[in-house]
Design a protein around this motif. Sequence first.
Motif, PDB file in Angstrom:
ATOM      1  N   GLN A  87       9.044   9.722  -3.000  1.00 18.27           N
ATOM      2  CA  GLN A  87       7.639  10.138  -3.026  1.00 18.27           C
ATOM      3  C   GLN A  87       7.017   9.880  -4.399  1.00 18.27           C
ATOM      4  O   GLN A  87       5.871   9.426  -4.506  1.00 18.27           O
ATOM      5  CB  GLN A  87       7.511  11.610  -2.662  1.00 18.27           C
ATOM      6  CG  GLN A  87       6.068  12.111  -2.579  1.00 18.27           C
ATOM      7  CD  GLN A  87       5.271  11.380  -1.514  1.00 18.27           C
ATOM      8  OE1 GLN A  87       5.636  11.409  -0.335  1.00 18.27           O
ATOM      9  NE2 GLN A  87       4.203  10.710  -1.921  1.00 18.27           N
ATOM     10  N   LEU A  88       7.764  10.183  -5.471  1.00 16.29           N
ATOM     11  CA  LEU A  88       7.261   9.933  -6.819  1.00 16.29           C
ATOM     12  C   LEU A  88       6.999   8.445  -7.037  1.00 16.29           C
ATOM     13  O   LEU A  88       5.979   8.066  -7.623  1.00 16.29           O
ATOM     14  CB  LEU A  88       8.261  10.455  -7.856  1.00 16.29           C
ATOM     15  CG  LEU A  88       8.330  11.981  -7.976  1.00 16.29           C
ATOM     16  CD1 LEU A  88       9.613  12.405  -8.674  1.00 16.29           C
ATOM     17  CD2 LEU A  88       7.108  12.526  -8.716  1.00 16.29           C
ATOM     18  N   ALA A  89       7.900   7.600  -6.564  1.00 12.80           N
ATOM     19  CA  ALA A  89       7.701   6.156  -6.689  1.00 12.80           C
ATOM     20  C   ALA A  89       6.482   5.707  -5.889  1.00 12.80           C
ATOM     21  O   ALA A  89       5.710   4.852  -6.344  1.00 12.80           O
ATOM     22  CB  ALA A  89       8.951   5.413  -6.230  1.00 12.80           C
ATOM     23  N   ALA A  90       6.288   6.275  -4.704  1.00 14.96           N
ATOM     24  CA  ALA A  90       5.115   5.936  -3.901  1.00 14.96           C
ATOM     25  C   ALA A  90       3.836   6.357  -4.606  1.00 14.96           C
ATOM     26  O   ALA A  90       2.834   5.618  -4.613  1.00 14.96           O
ATOM     27  CB  ALA A  90       5.214   6.600  -2.525  1.00 14.96           C
ATOM     28  N   ASN A 103       3.159   3.899  -7.467  1.00 16.32           N
ATOM     29  CA  ASN A 103       2.608   2.641  -6.976  1.00 16.32           C
ATOM     30  C   ASN A 103       1.156   2.791  -6.551  1.00 16.32           C
ATOM     31  O   ASN A 103       0.329   1.923  -6.827  1.00 16.32           O
ATOM     32  CB  ASN A 103       3.443   2.125  -5.794  1.00 16.32           C
ATOM     33  CG  ASN A 103       4.647   1.332  -6.236  1.00 16.32           C
ATOM     34  OD1 ASN A 103       4.535   0.395  -7.014  1.00 16.32           O
ATOM     35  ND2 ASN A 103       5.822   1.708  -5.740  1.00 16.32           N
ATOM     36  N   ARG A 104       0.824   3.896  -5.878  1.00 19.42           N
ATOM     37  CA  ARG A 104      -0.526   4.089  -5.350  1.00 19.42           C
ATOM     38  C   ARG A 104      -1.514   4.533  -6.434  1.00 19.42           C
ATOM     39  O   ARG A 104      -2.606   3.986  -6.573  1.00 19.42           O
ATOM     40  CB  ARG A 104      -0.496   5.132  -4.225  1.00 19.42           C
ATOM     41  CG  ARG A 104      -1.848   5.368  -3.568  1.00 19.42           C
ATOM     42  CD  ARG A 104      -1.809   6.572  -2.625  1.00 19.42           C
ATOM     43  NE  ARG A 104      -1.546   7.813  -3.349  1.00 19.42           N
ATOM     44  CZ  ARG A 104      -0.432   8.537  -3.182  1.00 19.42           C
ATOM     45  NH1 ARG A 104       0.520   8.169  -2.352  1.00 19.42           N
ATOM     46  NH2 ARG A 104      -0.284   9.668  -3.869  1.00 19.42           N
ATOM     47  N   ASP A 105      -1.122   5.555  -7.210  1.00 21.08           N
ATOM     48  CA  ASP A 105      -2.048   6.188  -8.148  1.00 21.08           C
ATOM     49  C   ASP A 105      -1.943   5.653  -9.567  1.00 21.08           C
ATOM     50  O   ASP A 105      -2.844   5.878 -10.381  1.00 21.08           O
ATOM     51  CB  ASP A 105      -1.796   7.699  -8.199  1.00 21.08           C
ATOM     52  CG  ASP A 105      -2.074   8.393  -6.879  1.00 21.08           C
ATOM     53  OD1 ASP A 105      -2.862   7.844  -6.083  1.00 21.08           O
ATOM     54  OD2 ASP A 105      -1.515   9.476  -6.643  1.00 21.08           O
ATOM     55  N   GLY A 106      -0.819   5.012  -9.880  1.00 21.73           N
ATOM     56  CA  GLY A 106      -0.584   4.593 -11.262  1.00 21.73           C
ATOM     57  C   GLY A 106      -0.028   5.701 -12.122  1.00 21.73           C
ATOM     58  O   GLY A 106       0.084   5.537 -13.337  1.00 21.73           O
ATOM     59  N   ARG A 130      12.958   2.169  -8.491  1.00 18.93           N
ATOM     60  CA  ARG A 130      12.238   2.048  -7.226  1.00 18.93           C
ATOM     61  C   ARG A 130      10.943   1.247  -7.350  1.00 18.93           C
ATOM     62  O   ARG A 130      10.411   0.799  -6.321  1.00 18.93           O
ATOM     63  CB  ARG A 130      11.924   3.447  -6.674  1.00 18.93           C
ATOM     64  CG  ARG A 130      13.124   4.145  -6.041  1.00 18.93           C
ATOM     65  CD  ARG A 130      12.869   5.630  -5.852  1.00 18.93           C
ATOM     66  NE  ARG A 130      13.839   6.264  -4.957  1.00 18.93           N
ATOM     67  CZ  ARG A 130      15.080   6.579  -5.278  1.00 18.93           C
ATOM     68  NH1 ARG A 130      15.522   6.331  -6.515  1.00 18.93           N
ATOM     69  NH2 ARG A 130      15.890   7.144  -4.401  1.00 18.93           N
ATOM     70  N   VAL A 131      10.417   1.097  -8.559  1.00 19.02           N
ATOM     71  CA  VAL A 131       9.121   0.413  -8.700  1.00 19.02           C
ATOM     72  C   VAL A 131       9.211  -0.921  -9.440  1.00 19.02           C
ATOM     73  O   VAL A 131       8.350  -1.785  -9.256  1.00 19.02           O
ATOM     74  CB  VAL A 131       8.073   1.320  -9.380  1.00 19.02           C
ATOM     75  CG1 VAL A 131       7.807   2.556  -8.532  1.00 19.02           C
ATOM     76  CG2 VAL A 131       8.500   1.724 -10.771  1.00 19.02           C
ATOM     77  N   PHE A 132      10.223  -1.096 -10.279  1.00 21.37           N
ATOM     78  CA  PHE A 132      10.389  -2.383 -10.951  1.00 21.37           C
ATOM     79  C   PHE A 132      11.142  -3.338 -10.029  1.00 21.37           C
ATOM     80  O   PHE A 132      12.203  -3.001  -9.495  1.00 21.37           O
ATOM     81  CB  PHE A 132      11.167  -2.216 -12.255  1.00 21.37           C
ATOM     82  CG  PHE A 132      10.340  -1.768 -13.418  1.00 21.37           C
ATOM     83  CD1 PHE A 132       9.091  -2.312 -13.671  1.00 21.37           C
ATOM     84  CD2 PHE A 132      10.828  -0.795 -14.294  1.00 21.37           C
ATOM     85  CE1 PHE A 132       8.335  -1.898 -14.757  1.00 21.37           C
ATOM     86  CE2 PHE A 132      10.071  -0.378 -15.382  1.00 21.37           C
ATOM     87  CZ  PHE A 132       8.827  -0.937 -15.615  1.00 21.37           C
TER      88      PHE A 132
END
Length: 268
Positions: A17-20, A23-26, A95-97
Amino acid sequence: MVQTIPTAHFTTDNLDQLAADLNRDGICILRGLLDQKLIQGWAAAFEQLFQQRQQQPGGLAPREQARYYLTLPWVAPFADAAVFANPVILAVLDRVFAQEYHLVQLGADVPVQGSQYQEIHRDFRPLFSDQIVTPLYALAVNFPLVEVTAENGPFQMARGTHVLSRQAGLAKIQSGEIPIESFYLQPGDVMIRSPLALHRGSPNRTNQPRPMIVMGYAMHWLHTPKVELTLPHDYYSCLPKPTRELLRCQVVEQLPFQQIETYINFKY
């Protein structure tokens, strides 16, 4: 709404959820991740370092009126793999890189009494142009050494602007469609954010500095000439190989006695 979790126990679902959110909010916030005693040790050491740098010519980089930046020396308590290689932080970054990444920066942003609102800006340019959405190729991981309140200069950001052109983002902020939000943090909280999101520092109206630690992570191919890490050989050689590979750094036999700051031009 920015995802927050009230304990330092993060499940796989929490991390997803934190990764999402990132990605969405920056931006995302990990509440209570770091131990209070650790933060107290950093705060005491930082106060002494900041006073020392204030007396040293070139020891602080000015970032507009009454706002400073300083690179932290790679010594205790700042040289702590439990912080820069914290498994929860790295789990979010993983999860984001999309590729391997490195820690390239360890410093502090410090507004003091008399600081003003910064111009709304980004810390990085887009990879190609504003017409092509830039993926998360660099991230700032921040945590305060004191409580961040409305009075001592909270970080302010417009969520979602990391995927907009600068012009479109500024227009949505001006119209009120996307608000500039203040992010209040307790000691132990960790904020991960995209440096491409439009943001600014706000005034510190108190008589105490507001130190915010900055750890910069970037994909392995990104050139970062404005920031650098310098580690003593004895420390570096004792690190496990995965931790050494996380660091993009210069290794020296002995750390320099005085640090001259050059990280000044940071806004886009």
